[in-house]
Design an enzyme around this catalytic site. Structure first.
Site, PDB file in Angstrom:
ATOM      1  N   ASP A 335      31.893  36.914  52.189  1.00  9.48           N
ATOM      2  CA  ASP A 335      32.528  38.219  52.299  1.00  9.48           C
ATOM      3  C   ASP A 335      31.341  39.303  52.648  1.00  9.48           C
ATOM      4  OD1 ASP A 335      31.211  38.791  50.073  1.00  9.48           O
ATOM      5  OD2 ASP A 335      32.945  39.157  48.943  1.00  9.48           O
ATOM      6  N   ASP A 337      29.897  43.250  51.234  1.00 18.75           N
ATOM      7  CA  ASP A 337      29.977  44.154  50.177  1.00 18.75           C
ATOM      8  C   ASP A 337      29.211  45.436  50.769  1.00 18.75           C
ATOM      9  OD1 ASP A 337      31.463  42.380  48.764  1.00 18.75           O
ATOM     10  OD2 ASP A 337      29.789  41.332  47.825  1.00 18.75           O
ATOM     11  N   ASP A 452      34.544  44.417  50.504  1.00 22.67           N
ATOM     12  CA  ASP A 452      34.647  45.098  49.355  1.00 22.67           C
ATOM     13  C   ASP A 452      33.737  46.385  49.357  1.00 22.67           C
ATOM     14  OD1 ASP A 452      36.014  43.217  47.988  1.00 22.67           O
ATOM     15  OD2 ASP A 452      34.283  42.345  47.303  1.00 22.67           O
TER      16      ASP A 452
END
Length: 528
Positions: A335, A337, A452
């Site tokens: 992912d 961030d 995120d």
């Protein structure tokens, strides 16, 4: 290579010598007197094979030799085939006590003795050659106990070993055995920090965090090229099912275990089961393939440009920093961030809903869930949260990344080189309409990526930056060091001195390391 079957060490007097200790069984039930009791032989199965070893052992017993089936303390001659002295010595070290017999011999001595009908003289050519190691010159590693005391770059010299330990750690964590998982991860982190490949067990003497279980796994791999336990874990139906099901965004171990108890082991079985899924799980299942595909550095950079424009459009002067693995120099991740703040305390309040609204209006969000900032509402104080999770305002999202940016087109390069203020709208350039980018029919023009967003006030930015950079073990070790060695409490919000009953201010990561009495370690060397 086939993993070596570990043989038990038994006490003297047991094995194949019979009740009286002076006869040997040929395997057919016949007892043959032992003619040479002063020579107790053991044939090493490694590289010899079980059937050949059984045949040669039976042949020796028929000729009156004492050939033990198990490695026992009274063995005087270890016979091996196609092994070096160092390989046999490593095997001996893995046995209880690791006592070295008087002779480590090549199979040629055994076959010559069979032809002669008695133990022949041991010549130099019969002896297994061992590398002479000067203990004073041997490469023995010496590293600190805490991961936050040592530098660990991305260049890992012991990938085979660390991958094996990490897999066992993951299996332990999926089995709700977090303590065992941490033990394996600490052992793997030690090996990651070593400056050279491990070639022998002697190099690991005195190293911290290497428990008996981890050492057994390492020995198996050094000896046989693989660990039987690791290979069995990989093939475990439960492990494979947990990996698949927890790979769905929004699905934890407990949910996955419940599904497995209901005979759900695959995505198709889950879809056919009629299970009620929450919004996150529905999005996770829908975009499963994309979300389980590694995110590249180019894709992370492209998402960074989108996030930067979104933030700057609603709060000029804000600061956006990539965190997590990409800040540590990794080229891929699961992912992306970002940490957002503003140099003026308080200006960040209310920022997240505006950013999310902008991203949604431009069609960049497939899913999002925002959590409010509960930091100021805690009665326990910022340095003592109820769990390791911080209480910043966060947005867990699934981004729709346009295909042009994943391919690193000329347009991407232009946008990366200029500030958001100098470029035209990214959303306008990408022509995202109604959540879909204009592309030929049947062509998927985007991929889903986990993103995120975290918003921090500037007074806590240094702590948030440190806490969200990772690695996960490095952060755990920082908190453990703070508590055990410095009587302090460290979180992503603050550093609290328990002795002085006060918070310690810091405007940079370097200052936090200084408060903790640690040498500063840059992000690129926190890959424990």
């Amino acid at each position: 290579m086939v993993p070596l079957k570990r043989r038990k060490v038994v006490s003297p007097g047991t094995g194949n010598t019979g009740d009286s200790g002076n006869t040997g069984s040929t395997g057919s039930g016949d007892k043959v007197p032992i003619k040479f009791p002063q020579s107790v032989l053991f044939l090493l199965e490694r590289k010899m094979g079980a059937s050949r070893r059984a045949f040669l052992s039976q042949l020796g017993r028929k000729k009156g030799f004492q050939v033990e089936e198990l490695f026992i303390e009274s063995v005087t001659h270890v016979i091996s085939e196609n092994n070096s002295g160092d390989e046999v010595r490593t095997w001996l070290d893995s046995q209880v006590g690791g006592r070295a017999p008087a002779h480590l011999l090549d199979i040629s001595w055994y076959t010559e003795s069979m032809r002669a009908g008695h133990p022949v003289e041991i010549l130099h050519r019969h002896k297994l050659q061992e590398q002479q190691v000067n203990e004073a010159e041997a490469v023995v590693f010496n590293i600190p106990s805490y991961a936050c005391q040592r530098r660990t770059a991305l260049d890992n010299h012991n990938t085979v070993l660390t991958d094996a330990l990490s897999l066992l750690a993951e299996n332990a964590e999926l089995s709700d055995e977090d303590g065992r998982g941490v033990a394996f991860r600490r052992a793997a982190a030690v090996l990651k920090a070593l400056p050279e490949p491990v070639t022998g067990m002697t190099q690991l003497r005195g190293l911290p965090c290497l428990g008996g279980h981890s050492l057994r796994v390492i020995k198996d791999i050094l000896e046989d090229g693989a660990s039987g336990e690791v290979e069995l874990t990989k093939e475990s139906e439960r492990f494979k099912a947990l990996k698949v099901l927890t790979g769905i965004f929004g699905v934890g171990v407990k949910t996955a275990e419940r599904w497995i108890r209901e005979q759900i082991h695959s995505l198709q079985q889950l879809q056919d089961s009629g299970q009620t899924l929450n919004r996150a799980q529905q999005a996770g299942l829908e975009h499963y393939d994309d979300l389980n595909q590694p995110v590249t550095k180019a894709e992370a950079d492209a998402i960074g440009e989108i996030v930067r424009e979104a933030v700057m459009s609603v709060l000029p002067g804000a600061q956006i920093t990539v965190i997590g693995g990409f800040r540590r120099g990794k080229l891929t991740g699961h992912d992306v961030d970002f940490l957002v703040t503003h140099p003026e305390e308080g200006r960040e309040v209310g920022l997240m809903p505006k950013v999310v609204s902008w991203l949604e209006s431009q069609g960049f969000l497939l899913y999002q869930k925002t959590t409010r900032n509960s930091y100021l509402e805690s009665k326990d104080g910022p340095a003592r949260p109820a769990s390791n999770m911080d209480r910043f305002e966060r947005c867990f999202s699934i981004f729709k990344l346009p295909e042009e940016e994943t391919r690193g087109t000329k347009q991407t390069e232009t946008l990366t080189e200029n500030t958001p203020e100098d470029t035209c709208s990214l959303a306008a350039n990408w022509q995202v309409k109604g959540g879909e980018q204009m592309k030929p029919a049947g062509h998927k023009a985007w991929r889903a990526v986990r993103v995120d967003l975290v918003v921090s006030p500037i007074s806590q930015f240094a702590f948030a930056l440190l806490g969200w950079t990772g690695s996960k073990l490095f952060e755990r070790e920082l908190r453990r060091w703070a508590g055990h060695e410095k009587a302090m409490s460290l979180s992503s919000h603050a550093l609290y001195d328990n002795k002085q009953s006060r918070y310690l201010r810091a405007t940079s990561e370097e200052e936090i390391f200084a408060h903790l009495g640690l040498d500063y370690i840059p992000p690129s060397e926190r890959n424990a």
